[in-house]
Design a protein around this motif. Structure first.
Motif, PDB file in Angstrom:
ATOM      1  N   LEU A  70       0.826  -1.212   0.000  1.00 54.04           N
ATOM      2  CA  LEU A  70       0.000   0.000   0.000  1.00 54.04           C
ATOM      3  C   LEU A  70       0.861   1.263   0.000  1.00 54.04           C
ATOM      4  CD1 LEU A  70      -2.929  -0.850   2.415  1.00 54.04           C
ATOM      5  CD2 LEU A  70      -3.038  -0.478  -0.041  1.00 54.04           C
ATOM      6  N   SER A  71       2.046   1.176   0.594  1.00 48.77           N
ATOM      7  CA  SER A  71       2.897   2.360   0.652  1.00 48.77           C
ATOM      8  C   SER A  71       3.578   2.653  -0.679  1.00 48.77           C
ATOM      9  CB  SER A  71       3.952   2.212   1.747  1.00 48.77           C
ATOM     10  OG  SER A  71       4.886   1.219   1.393  1.00 48.77           O
ATOM     11  N   VAL A  72       3.663   1.675  -1.573  1.00 47.29           N
ATOM     12  CA  VAL A  72       4.297   1.926  -2.865  1.00 47.29           C
ATOM     13  C   VAL A  72       3.281   2.220  -3.961  1.00 47.29           C
ATOM     14  CG1 VAL A  72       6.353   0.600  -2.331  1.00 47.29           C
ATOM     15  CG2 VAL A  72       4.433  -0.534  -3.449  1.00 47.29           C
ATOM     16  N   LEU A  73       2.008   2.287  -3.619  1.00 47.97           N
ATOM     17  CA  LEU A  73       0.997   2.664  -4.605  1.00 47.97           C
ATOM     18  C   LEU A  73       1.221   4.103  -5.058  1.00 47.97           C
ATOM     19  CD1 LEU A  73      -2.322   1.224  -3.134  1.00 47.97           C
ATOM     20  CD2 LEU A  73      -1.160   0.498  -5.209  1.00 47.97           C
ATOM     21  N   PRO A  74       0.828   4.415  -6.282  1.00 46.24           N
ATOM     22  CA  PRO A  74       0.972   5.810  -6.739  1.00 46.24           C
ATOM     23  C   PRO A  74       0.152   6.759  -5.859  1.00 46.24           C
ATOM     24  CG  PRO A  74       0.397   4.354  -8.569  1.00 46.24           C
ATOM     25  CD  PRO A  74       0.319   3.541  -7.314  1.00 46.24           C
TER      26      PRO A  74
END
Length: 85
Positions: A70-74
Protein backbone atom coordinates in the motif's frame (compact mmCIF):
# COMPACT_ATOMS: atom_id res chain seq x y z
CA UNK A 1 -15.77 1.77 0.32
CA UNK A 2 -12.89 -0.30 -1.09
CA UNK A 3 -11.09 2.89 -2.07
CA UNK A 4 -11.25 4.10 1.53
CA UNK A 5 -9.68 0.85 2.75
CA UNK A 6 -6.70 1.40 0.46
CA UNK A 7 -5.93 4.83 1.88
CA UNK A 8 -2.62 4.80 3.70
CA UNK A 9 -1.57 7.38 6.21
CA UNK A 10 0.89 7.75 9.04
CA UNK A 11 -1.47 6.18 11.55
CA UNK A 12 -2.36 3.18 9.38
CA UNK A 13 1.31 2.52 8.64
CA UNK A 14 2.11 2.47 12.35
CA UNK A 15 -0.99 0.39 13.07
CA UNK A 16 0.06 -2.20 10.50
CA UNK A 17 3.49 -2.59 12.06
CA UNK A 18 2.07 -2.77 15.59
CA UNK A 19 -0.57 -5.35 14.65
CA UNK A 20 2.02 -7.49 12.85
CA UNK A 21 4.34 -7.41 15.86
CA UNK A 22 1.48 -8.25 18.23
CA UNK A 23 0.51 -11.19 16.01
CA UNK A 24 4.12 -12.42 15.96
CA UNK A 25 4.57 -12.13 19.73
CA UNK A 26 1.17 -13.73 20.33
CA UNK A 27 2.08 -16.62 18.02
CA UNK A 28 5.36 -17.22 19.83
CA UNK A 29 3.54 -17.21 23.17
CA UNK A 30 0.91 -19.62 21.86
CA UNK A 31 3.63 -21.95 20.56
CA UNK A 32 5.27 -21.90 23.99
CA UNK A 33 1.92 -22.44 25.72
CA UNK A 34 1.14 -25.41 23.47
CA UNK A 35 4.54 -26.90 24.20
CA UNK A 36 4.77 -26.33 27.95
CA UNK A 37 1.37 -25.51 29.45
CA UNK A 38 -1.29 -27.48 27.58
CA UNK A 39 -1.73 -30.91 29.09
CA UNK A 40 -0.74 -33.93 26.99
CA UNK A 41 -3.97 -35.61 28.11
CA UNK A 42 -5.90 -33.08 26.00
CA UNK A 43 -4.37 -33.44 22.52
CA UNK A 44 -7.27 -31.70 20.77
CA UNK A 45 -6.70 -28.56 22.84
CA UNK A 46 -2.99 -28.62 22.06
CA UNK A 47 -3.68 -28.93 18.35
CA UNK A 48 -6.18 -26.08 18.52
CA UNK A 49 -3.64 -23.81 20.23
CA UNK A 50 -1.01 -24.76 17.65
CA UNK A 51 -3.47 -24.01 14.84
CA UNK A 52 -4.16 -20.52 16.18
CA UNK A 53 -0.42 -19.94 16.62
CA UNK A 54 0.18 -21.02 13.01
CA UNK A 55 -2.55 -18.70 11.72
CA UNK A 56 -1.08 -15.79 13.66
CA UNK A 57 2.48 -16.49 12.53
CA UNK A 58 1.32 -16.57 8.90
CA UNK A 59 -0.77 -13.40 9.22
CA UNK A 60 2.08 -11.28 10.65
CA UNK A 61 4.14 -11.14 7.42
CA UNK A 62 0.96 -10.87 5.33
CA UNK A 63 0.03 -7.70 7.22
CA UNK A 64 3.55 -6.28 6.85
CA UNK A 65 3.70 -7.07 3.13
CA UNK A 66 0.27 -5.60 2.48
CA UNK A 67 1.23 -2.43 4.37
CA UNK A 68 4.38 -2.17 2.27
CA UNK A 69 2.47 -2.72 -0.96
CA UNK A 70 0.00 0.00 0.00
CA UNK A 71 2.90 2.36 0.65
CA UNK A 72 4.30 1.93 -2.87
CA UNK A 73 1.00 2.66 -4.61
CA UNK A 74 0.97 5.81 -6.74
CA UNK A 75 0.07 8.84 -4.66
CA UNK A 76 1.09 7.29 -1.35
CA UNK A 77 4.48 9.01 -1.36
CA UNK A 78 2.94 12.46 -0.99
CA UNK A 79 0.86 11.33 1.97
CA UNK A 80 3.81 9.65 3.70
CA UNK A 81 6.13 12.63 3.22
CA UNK A 82 3.87 14.67 5.52
CA UNK A 83 4.43 12.20 8.39
CA UNK A 84 6.48 13.14 11.42
CA UNK A 85 8.91 10.33 12.20
Amino acid sequence: MAHRLLMLGCKTMRDGVVVASVFFIGAVLLFLAAQHIVSPSAPVLGNLVLFFALVMIVMAPVILISTFLLSVLPGAREKLEKCEH
